[in-house]
Write an enzyme that holds these catalytic residues in place. Sequence first.
Site, short mmCIF file in Angstrom:
data_model
loop_
_atom_site.label_atom_id
_atom_site.label_comp_id
_atom_site.label_asym_id
_atom_site.label_seq_id
_atom_site.Cartn_x
_atom_site.Cartn_y
_atom_site.Cartn_z
N SER A 162 80.66 -30.60 -90.75
CA SER A 162 79.59 -31.49 -91.20
C SER A 162 78.81 -32.03 -90.00
O SER A 162 78.23 -31.25 -89.25
CB SER A 162 80.18 -32.61 -92.07
N GLU A 180 64.01 -30.62 -102.37
CA GLU A 180 62.58 -30.53 -102.71
C GLU A 180 61.89 -29.70 -101.64
O GLU A 180 62.43 -29.47 -100.55
CB GLU A 180 61.95 -31.92 -102.78
N HIS A 205 76.49 -28.69 -95.54
CA HIS A 205 76.49 -29.00 -96.99
C HIS A 205 75.27 -28.33 -97.63
O HIS A 205 74.58 -28.92 -98.47
CB HIS A 205 76.45 -30.50 -97.25
#
Length: 303
Positions: A162, A180, A205
């Site tokens: 991460s 988006e 992720h």
Amino acid sequence: MLVLIEGGEAVAPEMVGSKRNAEEPDKGPPAGGPRARPGGALVLIGGHEDKEGAREILRDVVARAGGRPIVVATVASDVAGELWVEYERVFRALGAAEVAHLDIAQRGDAGEARWLGMLEGAGCVFFTGGDQLKITSKLGGSRIADAICAVYRRGGTIAGTSAGASVMSETMLVGGAGEESAKVRGAVRMAPGLGLVRDLLVDQHFAQRGRLGRLLGAVAHNPRMLGIGIDEDTAAAIEPDRRLRALGTGAVYVVDGRNLSHTNIGEEEGDRVLSLFDVRLHVLSAGDSFDLESGRPASGQPR
């Protein structure tokens, strides 16, 4: 505050560690190209790697350590103690002979002899998740950062999950809207990383948080840099020969904008959707690889 410099790379004035590494080859980490290549590997993990089942990715990390100590760096996290207990348990269960805890709470502690001594014989440094800015603000430009680079140069592995994956690059992604389409003036935020690899932007992720738009936006700022998106329970392992290999249950995405023919990133209408022409996207599953020098993928079978 972030300041954009030439090529669209973002630099915070108070965080100059990676720029110093770039300008002082004798102290900073080599990163391919005309400079000497490091002897070690990077393992960039997209987060939420399996810790209870086959544990393929963490098993790979232990194997790369080669019986030498694994140093777990929890500097990115506000729950350092909990993460240390978890990773010590897993690494020992997978056969790690020695596991040590690098727990630097504040920047003033980064030069302490005990931390430097911990890294001298390490086979792997593993960065946990959290906030990548905590890593760079505590370690950037410090003696401990130089010691981590030295582990890499002499053949050790630097792994991170991460936030611990994003921090590996010279320029790292620290924020931006996901799920988006990217906008011309979208809120993609970048800052200097540790500089272990110079020509990549890493996001994690990836599919789970819909981050393709923000990685495209980041690449548009500087098409010289490849965008690497990594799914959860998935890793991109960068070998000393500059070949990236995918492992785990998800995909590794490579966004290559080096042959970009058009973008509207410089337009004044900041709310316009970002245009990018002639961007290449490669999607790698376990066993597939990507040559960072030639820019070509290759299919393969999981190890």
